[in-house]
Design a protein around this motif. Structure first.
Motif, short mmCIF file in Angstrom:
data_model
loop_
_atom_site.label_atom_id
_atom_site.label_comp_id
_atom_site.label_asym_id
_atom_site.label_seq_id
_atom_site.Cartn_x
_atom_site.Cartn_y
_atom_site.Cartn_z
N ALA A 1 0.84 -1.20 0.00
CA ALA A 1 0.00 0.00 0.00
C ALA A 1 0.87 1.25 0.00
O ALA A 1 0.61 2.22 -0.73
CB ALA A 1 -0.94 -0.01 1.21
N GLY B 1 2.22 2.13 -3.25
CA GLY B 1 1.28 2.64 -4.25
C GLY B 1 0.45 1.59 -4.95
O GLY B 1 -0.23 1.89 -5.92
N ASP B 2 0.48 0.36 -4.46
CA ASP B 2 -0.31 -0.71 -5.07
C ASP B 2 -1.79 -0.46 -4.77
O ASP B 2 -2.22 -0.50 -3.61
CB ASP B 2 0.15 -2.05 -4.50
N GLU B 3 -2.58 -0.21 -5.81
CA GLU B 3 -4.00 0.09 -5.61
C GLU B 3 -4.76 -1.11 -5.06
O GLU B 3 -5.71 -0.96 -4.30
CB GLU B 3 -4.63 0.55 -6.93
N GLY B 4 -4.33 -2.30 -5.46
CA GLY B 4 -4.98 -3.50 -4.94
C GLY B 4 -4.82 -3.62 -3.44
O GLY B 4 -5.76 -3.99 -2.73
N ARG C 1 -4.54 -1.24 -1.43
CA ARG C 1 -5.33 -0.18 -0.79
C ARG C 1 -6.83 -0.38 -0.99
O ARG C 1 -7.64 0.38 -0.45
CB ARG C 1 -4.94 1.18 -1.36
N SER C 2 -7.20 -1.38 -1.74
CA SER C 2 -8.61 -1.54 -2.08
C SER C 2 -9.42 -1.95 -0.85
O SER C 2 -8.86 -2.31 0.19
CB SER C 2 -8.77 -2.62 -3.16
N GLY D 1 -11.16 2.04 1.93
CA GLY D 1 -10.04 1.19 1.53
C GLY D 1 -9.29 0.62 2.73
O GLY D 1 -9.46 1.08 3.86
#
Lengths: 1021, 138
Positions: free
Chosen positions: A377, A380-383, A385-386, A395
């Motif tokens: 997270a 910067g991994d959006e997954g 932070r999902s 999130g």
């Protein structure tokens, strides 16, 4: 008249009693070995003339030395509690930290919580019962406080009053344990004068066979409850909340909370209820509360030094493992009934075949999940932070998810840890990480040094499905007492193997992938990770409370490595290829199944939010599940290749080799072992497979294998004969010490080794040769019923503990039988649970602890799991019991089932298949029923291969015993003779008497009938 | 003997004890079937057969005076108790687990119904034995 009524009545009486006594004798005979153990009766006699090979550290086995031993054990328990109790919170009160307490100024303490009245001293499993049987030795929280000079106000009389209080624990459930707030309100008038400190103790209880409930509404009584938040047994319950609100309203100067459990409760409520200080104390054993109070008071000016061996998440249901574990375990999608299973060819019991645990979390157990997701997270991994897998709205947010990370622990002082140097030791592929520890606070204390590692994760790994934890625990040590302002350098050995990764898709072996590597320190896993992320140049770092942190660049060591697929290519013998052996245990191996394992390359797409739906296929999969697949090979030799099979007489030969003569014979001296085993009759080979925790004796010439007792339990020695003989104790009942469950939290190898040593010494005083102990499984979820018997959620920590504790036991001649091999990390449906995983997760997780004991520690005994590897019963899993255990790890010793008890039906009764797949011995099968069935098959089929397995088993058992205290005092020409215990003779006599009485009375009744008939006939004439 | 006369004849103590055994056997049959359905592997057909034989014997004794049947009933009921107790390992194992607060040899949740079975069969057996000492008709 001829008294027909009397004889009829007596006939009925004696016939009934005869039947009763016949069954009683049969049942008692079935449990004879258990009864003998309970009575302390031996079935052999001998006059030993040999020397003592394994000596107690406390001198001769006598009453005086036993008391010295137990005093040392009780002191060890206090030391474990002192160094294993974890300070979680310590807020300032009036400008000073709430702890340590000053007994001169804060003398008056009130105890709240039903747990203060009935603390949880141990887990509910096989373990020492000293807390129950030796109340004078037991130190409660109240007693420990009073001994430390406190005046306590408690409500024990009210708790004990069943009209007011409740009862005992409802194991696995927590909603009804604590008293309703009215109970405390009724005490309000009694609190005056005790308002210096409120100590609130909370507990959670489960144990063998029982997980903590993920949904308490499964309890029949729960339907009367309505509050949704109570469903999770590890959440704070309504009565507990009400009690805490009550305590908060009373105006105590300080509120201190003690967490008395082995299950990782949700602890995000301290601030809400005005808690000033909190400690995690686990289950403190016989005398551990003295240690807890020593921590509370900072006795001798010392600071607490325990650190968490597990993650405490805000939501105990937030880990990926729980989707398929404990109370969430599903059944086969297509086979959840007998009819459906039978249609697929599975006839064993539904409850032993239909439950399925797909370990979709892969390697991401405990902190490996939370910290890795945090790292991604931050990166910067959006997954990452999902909202998938988030326990809160929005999130995924680490600070919301986390209460206390792995390795967390406060003190009354502060330390700074930095890495001074790192040295690579090429010869054994290890590193010596030198860590400087500076005491930057105002109190003296020890500090636990935990070394972590970060390894590369990039395209190479993703392409091969190699998962990497962003931070991985790899080694530990503990400082001595460091004075304020002082410092100490400690060397921590880190085995490179512990951070190699198992690549099950490409290399099919262990690899060290190319790229950047980091060692890091900092105490807990999150701080260490932040230090690594800082070194990587990441920003936006936060602690578990969401506060921005500045990483310590001196707490990190960086180096680079090239790809290495060779170093760990072969097993201990240097020849056996370490390669995939568990492809069938991956659910996706079986057609019709497509279940994703969690990968950090796709958090959102692979996080398991519900249990996997999996299908049982007919054919090979169903056949393996059914479990009876052994068939004599077409080219199997006749049994006459062995001594027992020659001329089919099933007798052994006399080679003049006694068991005592084998104590120095190496495992690989095939010639000598073959000659020794040739001496056993087939029936004696069968007896060797029997077990009652201890071994079954072979009282025949020239073998002379004595009977020895075996203990059971991780927190202290239990079992049927879990008390020292009264001859030794001069009539007093004394049980072995009950230790703490927080040994893993001490991160102190000396204490760990000492525990193994003391349990070994206790076993010598019990005349035992083995303790089934040292849990090798993981605390995979906070709910695992046997978490108290296992050490940590972390596999490497478990590996390191077991590689120290159990060898220390074996140095005293006591076999450390590590259990339950392997992956037995939940109690729900544990009997026959189908467990699926990928091979990386299994080798780096579930297997690792056992590897510590068996490969690194080289101990000689292992107990299998009730569960299955894939669909294969663990006791029938050759990949595990032979491939990994003996071929890769070079194990030399005995392999026992979990309690099989000589059952004749169900999945445990496939004795021939288990024997042919690496099992040597059947636990609690005192009559050797399992071995008898194997022998019947051998005879009926003239199967030389199976006879070979039976002989191998006898060798493995005899070899293990020959490395134990079983050889103590035993000379090569000493004779072991069998005797029938008096109680058993009495049952046979009673049986004979009642048969005679029944026959006699029936005969008299018949005679009376005949005579009466004649009398009547005469009267009529 | 006509039906009314048969029912009204002077019954001895044994008859009432036999009726008690019959009631206990029926109750035990119901409780046993409930237990047998509590999980797989708990049902032992011979226990059922023996209980049915006890019931049939007691019914027969109500209609036909016989000196051998009370002895047989005593043996049969005790045999049922023995077979129930011996069922490895669930019966005694469940009791052991209950007291150790674990789930290892059996299922401690069945503790209550196992004890109920034991008590019913024991009382039934003792009653059957005692009935043998008494007359069925005054």
């Amino acid at each position: 008249m001829r008294k027909i009524g009397l004889w009829r009545g007596l006939s009925g009486l004696f016939v009934g009693l005869m039947v009763f006594v016949i069954f009683a004798t049969a049942i008692l005979s079935q449990y004879a070995s258990v009864i003998n153990n309970a009575l302390g009766v031996s079935t052999t006699t001998s006059s030993l003339t040999g020397s003592v090979v394994y000596e107690s550290d406390f001198g001769e086995i006598n009453a005086e030395n036993l008391r010295k031993l137990e005093a040392a054990a009780e002191a060890q328990t206090i030391a474990e509690a002192v160094e294993g109790t974890v300070l979680l919170k310590n807020e300032d009160v009036d400008g000073k930290p709430a702890l340590p307490l000053d007994v001169t100024r804060e003398k008056n303490v009130t105890l709240f919580g039903r747990a203060t009245y009935s603390p949880l001293y141990k887990t509910s499993a096989a373990v020492s019962k000293a807390d129950e049987t030796n109340p004078d030795r037991l130190v409660s929280l109240d007693r420990a406080l009073k001994e430390a000079g406190f005046a306590t106000k408690n409500f024990f009389d009210s708790y004990a009053d069943k009209k007011v209080g409740k009862g005992k624990y409802n194991s696995g459930y927590s909603y009804q344990f604590e008293e309703a707030v009215g109970f405390y309100e009724a005490q309000q008038g009694n609190l005056a004068g005790y308002k210096d400190v409120a100590i609130v103790m909370l507990t959670r209880s489960a144990g063998e066979g029982i997980d903590m409930a993920v949904d308490q509404s499964t309890d029949a009584a729960f339907k009367f409850q309505t509050k949704e938040q109570e469903k999770n047994s590890l959440a704070l319950q309504t009565n507990e909340k009400d009690m805490l609100n009550f305590v908060k309203a009373q105006g105590y100067k300080k509120i201190v909370v003690l967490i008395n459990t082995n299950y990782m409760m949700e602890l995000d409520w301290f601030d809400e209820y005005g808690v000033d200080a909190a400690l995690y104390i686990g289950t403190p054993g016989l005398t551990g509360f003295t240690g807890v109070v020593n921590v509370l008071t900072g006795k001798d000016g010392l600071s607490p030094s325990g650190r968490l061996a597990d993650t405490f998440a805000a939501d105990s249901l937030s880990s990926p493992a729980i989707a398929n574990a404990a109370g969430n375990t599903p059944q086969w999608k297509n086979a959840s009934s007998n009819a459906e299973l039978k249609a697929l060819g599975v006839n064993d019991l539904l409850q032993e075949t239909s439950w399925v645990d797909v370990q979709q979390e892969s390697i991401y157990v405990g902190y490996k999940y939370y910290e890795t997701r945090y790292a991604d997270a931050i990166s910067g991994d959006e997954g990452a932070r999902s909202a998938v897998g988030s326990s809160f709205d929005g999130g995924w947010d680490y600070a919301k998810e986390m209460c206390y990370p792995f390795g967390y622990g406060l003190g009354y002082t502060t330390f700074r840890q930095t890495i001074s140097k790192v040295q690579k030791n090429e010869e054994d592929h290890s590193y010596t990480v030198t860590v400087k520890v500076e005491n930057t606070g105002t109190a003296a204390g020890k500090d636990a040094v935990l070394v972590y590692v970060n390894t590369p994760y990039g395209e190479y790994e993703k392409a091969r499905k190699i998962e990497k934890s962003a931070i991985l625990f790899a080694g530990f040590s503990k400082t001595g007492v460091i004075a304020p302002g002082g410092s100490e350098e400690v060397d921590v050995e880190v085995d490179e193997y512990l951070f190699a990764s198992y690549d099950y898709t490409d290399t099919k072996g262990y690899v060290l992938t190319a790229g950047d590597y980091y060692f890091a320190v900092g105490g807990d896993a999150h701080t260490a990770l932040n230090n690594v992320l800082g070194a990587m140049g990441k920003t936006g770092l936060v602690d578990q409370d969401g506060n921005a942190v500045t990483p310590d660049k001196d707490a990190v060591y960086h180096w680079e490595m090239e790809l290495d697929t060779q170093t760990y290519k072969y097993g201990e013998d240097g020849e056996t290829l370490v390669t995939n052996r568990f492809d069938e245990m991956d659910i996706n191996h079986w057609e019709g199944n497509d279940v994703p394992y969690l990968t950090r390359s796709d958090w959102a797409g692979t996080f398991p939010v519900k249990a996997a739906e999996v299908t049982l296929k007919s054919g090979e999969m169903a056949k393996l599940l059914q479990g009876e697949w052994y068939e004599k090979a077409a080219d199997a030799p006749s049994t006459d290749i062995y001594a027992q099979g020659k001329s089919n007489n099933w007798n052994g030969v006399d080679n003049g080799i006694s068991f005592a003569a084998m104590k120095d014979v190496a495992y690989d001296d095939e010639e000598k072992w073959t000659k020794f085993i040739d001496q056993f009759d087939l029936s004696e080979l069968v007896l060797m497979t029997g077990n009652n925790f201890g071994n079954i004796p072979i009282a025949s010439q020239p073998i002379n294998l004595p009977e020895k007792w075996g203990g059971d339990g991780c927190q202290g020695i239990g079992g049927e004969r879990g008390h020292f003989s009264e001859t030794l104790t001069q009539g007093e009942a004394i049980d072995p010490c009950l230790y703490t469950s927080v040994l893993g939290c001490t991160f102190n190898k000396e204490l760990i080794e000492k525990r193994g040593n003391l349990m070994g010494n206790e076993a010598l005083f019990l005349d035992a040769t083995v303790i089934w102990t040292g849990g090798g499984n993981l605390r995979r979820t906070p709910f695992g019923g046997r978490n108290a018997e296992y050490w940590s959620e972390d596999a490497n920590l478990t590996y390191l503990i077991l590689s120290v504790e159990l060898p220390a036991m074996e140095k005293k001649g006591i076999l450390g039988g590590v259990k339950h091999f392997a992956g037995n990390d939940q109690e729900s449906h544990r009997e026959g649970l189908n467990t699926f995983y990928n091979e990386q997760a299994f080798r780096e997780g579930a297997l690792r602890g056992f590897e510590g004991a068996l490969k690194k520690g080289k101990v000689h005994s292992v107990m299998q799991s009730f569960s299955r590897q894939g669909v294969i019963f663990s006791s029938s899993c050759a990949a595990l019991n032979i491939g990994v255990l003996r071929e890769e790890w070079g194990f030399e010793g005995q392999v026992i089932t979990d309690a099989s008890s000589g059952v004749l039906s169900g999945y445990k009764a496939h004795y021939v298949t288990t024997m042919a797949n690496g099992t040597n011995m059947y636990c609690l099968d005192g009559k050797a029923v399992g071995g008898g069935i194997v022998a019947d098959y051998i005879k009926a089929n003239d199967d030389g291969v199976l006879l070979g397995y039976l002989r191998d088993s006898a060798k493995n058992i005899a070899y293990s015993l020959s490395r134990s205290a079983a050889v103590n005092g035993l000379a090569e020409d000493d004779v072991i003779s069998s005797v029938t215990p008096v109680w058993q003779i009495m049952t046979y006599v009673a049986e004979g008497i009642f048969i005679a009485l029944a026959l006699g009375s029936v005969t008299m009744f018949v005679i009376a009938k005949v005579l009466t008939y004649r009398d009547k006939k005469g009267e009529r004439q | 003997m006509k039906g009314k006369e048969f029912l009204m004849r002077k019954r001895g103590v044994a008859t009432f004890l036999n009726i008690a055994v019959l009631c206990l056997a029926v109750a035990e049959l119901i409780v046993y079937l409930q237990y047998a359905n509590a999980g797989e592997g708990l049902f032992v057909p011979w226990v059922l057969v023996l209980l049915l034989l006890v019931i049939l014997s007691e019914i027969a004794l109500f209609f036909f005076d016989n000196d051998y049947l009370p002895i047989a009933v005593a043996g049969l009921s005790m045999l049922a108790l023995g077979l129930f107790a011996q069922t490895p390992p669930e019966t005694l194992g469940s009791i052991a687990d209950y007291y150790q607060n674990i789930v290892m040899f059996g299922d401690p949740q069945n503790f209550g119904i196992i004890v109920a079975n034991f008590v019913l069969m024991l009382v039934m057996s003792v009653t059957a034995i005692v009935s043998g000492f008494f007359r069925r008709e005054k």
